[in-house]
Write an enzyme that holds these catalytic residues in place. Structure first.
Site, PDB file in Angstrom:
ATOM      1  N   LYS A 145      35.933 -27.398  33.867  1.00 36.70           N
ATOM      2  CA  LYS A 145      34.848 -26.880  34.709  1.00 36.70           C
ATOM      3  C   LYS A 145      34.278 -28.007  35.559  1.00 36.70           C
ATOM      4  O   LYS A 145      34.103 -29.129  35.077  1.00 36.70           O
ATOM      5  CB  LYS A 145      33.767 -26.270  33.813  1.00 36.70           C
ATOM      6  N   SER A 183      28.344 -18.922  33.701  1.00 37.39           N
ATOM      7  CA  SER A 183      28.696 -19.704  34.876  1.00 37.39           C
ATOM      8  C   SER A 183      30.109 -20.266  34.855  1.00 37.39           C
ATOM      9  O   SER A 183      30.604 -20.737  35.864  1.00 37.39           O
ATOM     10  CB  SER A 183      27.703 -20.859  35.032  1.00 37.39           C
ATOM     11  N   SER A 214      27.260 -19.156  28.986  1.00 37.57           N
ATOM     12  CA  SER A 214      28.150 -19.399  30.121  1.00 37.57           C
ATOM     13  C   SER A 214      29.613 -19.629  29.781  1.00 37.57           C
ATOM     14  O   SER A 214      30.441 -19.720  30.677  1.00 37.57           O
ATOM     15  CB  SER A 214      27.637 -20.592  30.942  1.00 37.57           C
TER      16      SER A 214
END
Length: 486
Positions: free
Chosen positions: A78, A153, A177
């Site tokens: 990420k 997210s 997330s």
């Protein structure tokens, strides 16, 4: 080789048996990214040169019989987790050109195990959001339906694993997330106990909530990644000094006969989609047929978890993001006539709408006259929520609950409704408030063929219990991992 059904464990066998080389495996994934990611848009950057070099080094170790479980395994990271010499944008205009001068401890541990890093994945800006629509650069699509969101997210990480554009990924979980996008994309996402994985090199959103966690196709694959990235780190003051007597991947065997599961009644109220609820109760029937005991219990304080979470996390965000002022690094506005104008204009232009909203909320809640009325009350609720879970774990081995109240929604559906977006985390935020470990895995599909997620939450450092429960359920779940038709 069917790459769409390949797992880390299976890839390990292929590599060790010399049925495929690490370089061939890496090129297969890079080619698939080149072919398909234009549809999914899960990656912000692809580190092809680095990946091929790492694959060559991994193959040398395999040839000499020195491979770990992750040697030569293609993973993604990420883009709020730092890798030295690569961009770490946090999907924000503010950090669009920021090149990290150091590597996150979790990534360093993957490097030590000679994993291959394919690239950095998309996210909601600074990890603030639940749909990956808040990225400054692109909107990631759900591989099961390209008109729908992947969640957030860590939507890029979940989507790339779901679409078989990596064998696994590292995400970050501040209020759900990792688990919420895993649920939306039909993969497995795991949030460890707070402090089990170092936060060094993770760009801060809310420091007392943030935790790096793995996303993969199976429970065992998540456990393999966690085995690599966990451990004490002197660079992180919140890192736990915990000696693990056996690997997490070894805990995926064994049955759950006699296991006691608690199901919070507060998660069964209005707002839970009928198909999600039906899938939940089918899962309960399956668990009971496996010898587990499931009991509903009440924890009234859970109804306050969402407002408490958004007050506390926004307060921490307003402090953490104050460093981005256009002076030392980050986006700098042009044609400013004063220092104050430079800071104000840089932040106004560099941050997106959702980030600004949370900075304003956090600053407001910490302001004189409002601290006692809002922030202090939220801190008290944090203690009550933690105490509530502690009491539950005196009766139950694991707490069971839906991951999300609904399946993946349409892109743009909730864009103008922050409250609707926040409520997508209604079943996940309490886990972060209490710092507990939790795992989401597929348990069914709705009438549109969209994945439904089931969560198992454990006591602090109870990772092995939830891995065992999740792996046992996974082995019995007839549908298992579906391949999205992209």
């Amino acid at each position: 080789m069917d790459i769409t059904r390949l797992t880390i464990k299976e890839a390990r066998k292929l590599l060790d048996n010399r049925e495929i080389s690490a370089l061939e495996l890496t090129r297969t994934y890079l080619d698939r990214i080149n072919t398909l990611d234009g549809k999914v848009e899960s990656y912000l950057s692809v580190t092809e040169d680095m990946a091929l070099k790492q694959a060559e080094q991994a193959q040398n170790l395999i040839d000499y019989g020195k491979a770990s479980l992750l040697t030569g395994i293609p993973l993604s990271i990420k883009d709020n987790i730092c890798i030295e010499g690569t961009k770490t944008t946090c999907a924000s205009k503010m950090l669009e050109d920021f090149v990290s001068p150091y590597t996150a401890t979790a990534v360093d541990k993957l490097f030590a195990d000679n994993a291959v890093i394919l690239g950095k994945t998309n996210l909601d800006e600074f990890a603030m959001g639940g749909s990956t629509e808040n990225s400054a650069f692109k909107i990631t699509k759900n591989p099961f339906d390209l008109t729908r969101v992947p969640g957030g997210s860590s939507g890029g990480s979940a989507a790339c694993v779901s679409a078989s554009l990596a064998l696994g990924s590292l995400g970050s979980d501040t209020g759900g997330s990792v688990r919420q996008p895993a649920s939306f994309c039909g993969v497995v996402g795991m949030k460890p106990t707070y402090g089990l994985v170092s936060r060094y090199g993770l760009v801060a959103f809310a420091s007392s909530f943030d935790q790096i966690g793995p996303i993969a196709k199976t429970v065992e694959d998540c456990a393999i990644i966690l085995d690599s990235i966990c451990g004490n780190d002197p660079k992180d003051a919140t890192s736990l000094k915990y000696e693990n007597d056996s690997s997490y991947s070894s805990s995926v065997s064994g049955d759950i006969k006699g296991f006691k599961f608690g199901l919070p009644k507060e998660y069964l109220t209005e707002g839970l989609n009928a198909e999600v609820k039906e899938s939940l109760y089918k899962s309960i029937d399956k668990l009971e047929s496996m010898g587990a005991k499931i009991e509903e219990f009440s924890m009234p304080v859970l109804k306050h978890a969402v407002p408490a979470y958004y007050l506390m996390s926004s307060a921490e965000a307003s402090s953490n993001l104050s460093r981005y002022d256009g002076v030392k690094y980050g986006y700098r506005a042009d044609n400013c006539k004063s220092f104050n104008e430079l800071i104000g204009k840089s932040r106004a232009e560099g941050f997106g709408k959702e980030v600004k909203r949370r900075i304003l909320l956090g600053t407001y809640s910490l302001a004189s006259g409002y601290y006692d009325a809002y922030y202090k009350k939220a801190l008290k609720l944090r203690t009550l929520i933690s105490n509530g879970f502690n009491e539950a774990f005196t009766k139950y081995d694991v707490v069971l609950h839906p991951t999300t109240p609904e399946t993946a929604f349409k892109i743009g559906q909730n864009s103008n409704s922050p409250l609707a977006m926040y409520l997508a985390d209604i079943y996940t935020v309490a886990v972060n408030i209490a710092g507990l470990p939790s795992i989401s895995l597929p348990c069914g599909y709705d009438s549109n063929g969209l994945p439904i997620g089931l969560s198992f939450t454990g006591k602090p450092l109870g990772e092995k219990d939830i891995f065992r429960a999740a792996a046992s359920f996974e082995a019995e779940f007839s549908d298992k991992f579906r391949v999205p038709a992209i």
